[in-house]
Design a protein around this motif. Structure first.
Motif, PDB file in Angstrom:
ATOM      1  N   ALA A 126      66.495  -6.122  35.519  1.00 17.15           N
ATOM      2  CA  ALA A 126      65.056  -6.330  35.356  1.00 17.15           C
ATOM      3  C   ALA A 126      64.347  -6.271  36.701  1.00 17.15           C
ATOM      4  O   ALA A 126      63.287  -5.654  36.833  1.00 17.15           O
ATOM      5  CB  ALA A 126      64.796  -7.663  34.665  1.00 17.15           C
ATOM      6  N   THR A 127      64.935  -6.892  37.719  1.00 14.84           N
ATOM      7  CA  THR A 127      64.353  -6.862  39.066  1.00 14.84           C
ATOM      8  C   THR A 127      64.321  -5.443  39.608  1.00 14.84           C
ATOM      9  O   THR A 127      63.321  -4.998  40.176  1.00 14.84           O
ATOM     10  CB  THR A 127      65.156  -7.780  40.021  1.00 14.84           C
ATOM     11  N   TYR A 128      65.403  -4.728  39.418  1.00 16.51           N
ATOM     12  CA  TYR A 128      65.479  -3.340  39.876  1.00 16.51           C
ATOM     13  C   TYR A 128      64.420  -2.488  39.175  1.00 16.51           C
ATOM     14  O   TYR A 128      63.710  -1.706  39.826  1.00 16.51           O
ATOM     15  CB  TYR A 128      66.873  -2.765  39.605  1.00 16.51           C
ATOM     16  N   ALA A 129      64.289  -2.636  37.856  1.00 20.35           N
ATOM     17  CA  ALA A 129      63.305  -1.859  37.108  1.00 20.35           C
ATOM     18  C   ALA A 129      61.900  -2.134  37.611  1.00 20.35           C
ATOM     19  O   ALA A 129      61.081  -1.215  37.769  1.00 20.35           O
ATOM     20  CB  ALA A 129      63.420  -2.177  35.612  1.00 20.35           C
ATOM     21  N   GLU A 130      61.592  -3.409  37.875  1.00 14.93           N
ATOM     22  CA  GLU A 130      60.270  -3.766  38.407  1.00 14.93           C
ATOM     23  C   GLU A 130      60.054  -3.130  39.770  1.00 14.93           C
ATOM     24  O   GLU A 130      58.965  -2.647  40.078  1.00 14.93           O
ATOM     25  CB  GLU A 130      60.128  -5.277  38.518  1.00 14.93           C
ATOM     26  N   SER A 131      61.074  -3.122  40.608  1.00 14.57           N
ATOM     27  CA  SER A 131      60.977  -2.542  41.945  1.00 14.57           C
ATOM     28  C   SER A 131      60.737  -1.041  41.877  1.00 14.57           C
ATOM     29  O   SER A 131      59.905  -0.513  42.610  1.00 14.57           O
ATOM     30  CB  SER A 131      62.268  -2.830  42.718  1.00 14.57           C
ATOM     31  N   VAL A 132      61.430  -0.368  40.991  1.00 16.29           N
ATOM     32  CA  VAL A 132      61.279   1.071  40.857  1.00 16.29           C
ATOM     33  C   VAL A 132      59.889   1.416  40.341  1.00 16.29           C
ATOM     34  O   VAL A 132      59.241   2.342  40.835  1.00 16.29           O
ATOM     35  CB  VAL A 132      62.378   1.654  39.927  1.00 16.29           C
ATOM     36  N   VAL A 133      59.398   0.653  39.374  1.00 13.35           N
ATOM     37  CA  VAL A 133      58.047   0.886  38.842  1.00 13.35           C
ATOM     38  C   VAL A 133      57.015   0.647  39.935  1.00 13.35           C
ATOM     39  O   VAL A 133      56.060   1.413  40.078  1.00 13.35           O
ATOM     40  CB  VAL A 133      57.792  -0.007  37.610  1.00 13.35           C
ATOM     41  N   ALA A 134      57.207  -0.403  40.738  1.00 16.45           N
ATOM     42  CA  ALA A 134      56.249  -0.719  41.805  1.00 16.45           C
ATOM     43  C   ALA A 134      56.228   0.379  42.862  1.00 16.45           C
ATOM     44  O   ALA A 134      55.190   0.622  43.482  1.00 16.45           O
ATOM     45  CB  ALA A 134      56.601  -2.063  42.436  1.00 16.45           C
ATOM     46  N   ASP A 135      57.350   1.046  43.092  1.00 10.55           N
ATOM     47  CA  ASP A 135      57.446   2.097  44.122  1.00 10.55           C
ATOM     48  C   ASP A 135      56.862   3.431  43.660  1.00 10.55           C
ATOM     49  O   ASP A 135      56.678   4.317  44.467  1.00 10.55           O
ATOM     50  CB  ASP A 135      58.885   2.290  44.556  1.00 10.55           C
TER      51      ASP A 135
END
Length: 113
Positions: free
Chosen positions: A103-112
């Motif tokens: 979930a953290t990774y997905a949020e990071s990728v979306v934010a980037d």
């Protein structure tokens, strides 16, 4: 013991874990069995867009590796249920951690993007 797991034993414990858990949908299957026994169709719906042959193969590998029990009830039509073994249930903290990390990774990728 499956040949793939046997080979990984000669390398390192991380490779053993990857050999046992690294197949398509395996961790999602385990995550959904943490809630208790599931029939094949129910498990397929919970896992997502998985081909029934792939689900069958992954369940058989998890069973061969000692993580999943398969119980066949002598009924017409036959009823088959899957559940985690005691060893399979020990994966609960790892599955929870991987879920949080994902979930953290997905949020990071979306934010980037």
């Amino acid at each position: 013991m499956r040949k793939q797991v046997e080979t990984a034993l000669a390398v390192c414990p991380v490779e053993v874990a990857v050999s046992v858990l690294g197949g398509a949908w395996k961790l999602t299957i385990i995550k959904n069995l943490l809630g208790g026994r599931r029939r094949f169709g129910e498990l397929g719906r919970l896992v997502g867009p998985v081909n029934p042959r792939v689900l069958t193969r992954q369940l058989r590998e998890l069973e061969a590796d000692g993580l999943v029990n398969r119980t066949i009830y002598p009924e017409v039509p036959p009823r088959v249920e899957y559940s985690l073994t005691e060893l399979g249930a020990t994966l609960e903290p790892a599955v929870a951690w991987l879920g949080r990390w994902g979930a953290t990774y997905a949020e990071s990728v979306v934010a980037d993007h």
